[in-house]
Design a protein around this motif. Sequence first.
Motif, PDB file in Angstrom:
ATOM      1  N   THR A  10       0.836  -1.189   0.000  1.00  0.00           N
ATOM      2  CA  THR A  10       0.000   0.000   0.000  1.00  0.00           C
ATOM      3  C   THR A  10       0.872   1.241   0.000  1.00  0.00           C
ATOM      4  O   THR A  10       1.953   1.262   0.543  1.00  0.00           O
ATOM      5  CB  THR A  10      -0.901   0.017   1.241  1.00  0.00           C
ATOM      6  OG1 THR A  10      -0.066   0.013   2.409  1.00  0.00           O
ATOM      7  CG2 THR A  10      -1.802  -1.197   1.260  1.00  0.00           C
ATOM      8  N   LYS A 153      -3.164  -0.605  -3.912  1.00  0.00           N
ATOM      9  CA  LYS A 153      -3.955  -0.617  -2.682  1.00  0.00           C
ATOM     10  C   LYS A 153      -5.444  -0.644  -3.001  1.00  0.00           C
ATOM     11  O   LYS A 153      -6.221  -1.370  -2.374  1.00  0.00           O
ATOM     12  CB  LYS A 153      -3.619   0.616  -1.845  1.00  0.00           C
ATOM     13  CG  LYS A 153      -4.413   0.700  -0.543  1.00  0.00           C
ATOM     14  CD  LYS A 153      -4.076   1.965   0.228  1.00  0.00           C
ATOM     15  CE  LYS A 153      -4.880   2.018   1.521  1.00  0.00           C
ATOM     16  NZ  LYS A 153      -4.595   3.256   2.297  1.00  0.00           N
ATOM     17  N   LYS A 157      -8.376  -3.489  -2.153  1.00  0.00           N
ATOM     18  CA  LYS A 157      -9.650  -3.203  -1.494  1.00  0.00           C
ATOM     19  C   LYS A 157     -10.822  -3.684  -2.342  1.00  0.00           C
ATOM     20  O   LYS A 157     -11.791  -4.247  -1.824  1.00  0.00           O
ATOM     21  CB  LYS A 157      -9.795  -1.699  -1.244  1.00  0.00           C
ATOM     22  CG  LYS A 157      -8.985  -1.168  -0.090  1.00  0.00           C
ATOM     23  CD  LYS A 157      -9.347   0.275   0.191  1.00  0.00           C
ATOM     24  CE  LYS A 157      -8.684   0.797   1.454  1.00  0.00           C
ATOM     25  NZ  LYS A 157      -9.101   2.184   1.764  1.00  0.00           N
ATOM     26  N   SER A 161     -13.578  -6.600  -1.334  1.00  0.00           N
ATOM     27  CA  SER A 161     -15.012  -6.340  -1.351  1.00  0.00           C
ATOM     28  C   SER A 161     -15.747  -7.322  -2.253  1.00  0.00           C
ATOM     29  O   SER A 161     -16.821  -7.833  -1.911  1.00  0.00           O
ATOM     30  CB  SER A 161     -15.263  -4.899  -1.825  1.00  0.00           C
ATOM     31  OG  SER A 161     -16.640  -4.648  -1.970  1.00  0.00           O
ATOM     32  N   LEU A 215     -13.795   3.895  -4.592  1.00  0.00           N
ATOM     33  CA  LEU A 215     -12.712   3.656  -3.642  1.00  0.00           C
ATOM     34  C   LEU A 215     -11.569   4.649  -3.848  1.00  0.00           C
ATOM     35  O   LEU A 215     -11.008   5.179  -2.881  1.00  0.00           O
ATOM     36  CB  LEU A 215     -12.188   2.227  -3.790  1.00  0.00           C
ATOM     37  CG  LEU A 215     -13.109   1.106  -3.314  1.00  0.00           C
ATOM     38  CD1 LEU A 215     -12.560  -0.257  -3.740  1.00  0.00           C
ATOM     39  CD2 LEU A 215     -13.281   1.152  -1.802  1.00  0.00           C
TER      40      LEU A 215
END
Length: 246
Positions: A10, A153, A157, A161, A215
């Motif tokens: 990240t 990153k 995510k 999800s 996001l």
Amino acid sequence: MNSPQRSQATFPVTHWTMVRAARSEDPAEAKQAMDQLCGHYWYPIYAFLRRSGHSAANAEDLTQSFFQRLIERNTIQSMQHEDNKLRSFLLGCLKQMLSDQARHDNTQKRGGLRPHVSFDEMGAEERYALEPQDSRDPETLFYRTWAHELIAKMVGKLKASFTKSRRPEVFDMLLPFVTLEEEPPSYRDIATRIGSSEASSRILVCRQREKFRELLTEEIALTTLSPAEHGEEMIWLRGVLAGGQP
């Protein structure tokens, strides 16, 4: 947006909440925040040093020294919002450290620092070997790796999800539509492989693209100082990922 495996860690653009935590009077909170800062930001620092001509071993030493210097001199604690982007602030601090060490010849020897980055675990040199060996300067590489870390990153995510309710292999098929880093398959191919219709596959791709933008927008909002900067950051990010100058 080419993002090879070097960019799996990240790396937010400017995470002010983390900076504020590093200023905390609570030693445990401040240490945790500094550990996160070191863990998130080590690779662009390392890549900058390697592109500047330092050997792998010396780049490791200097990266460790850099974060040790941030801690010991309370550099993060003195940072003000007027400093604008954390990426520029950290690069400036790195250049200052290199200048100081060149003048005073006081580079610390290996093994003398409290480790904050495990280069063996991170595969630093393996990642650097994947960087294009072109003539771009170290600063350009610093910003480019910074941008790729942010996208990686967001991909992480998005995958987390998606796979809560769907098969992870389906996400891998959809990812090229989101990142545009490789030629995506046809909607018919996706439909056949997941047992759906082409129309449903198009809807699924559309939703993942929208989620990715959501996001990314949320992350940009967290890492800038005002709404007016959100658009500027997005333009900067797109330009760097497209191969433009930072």
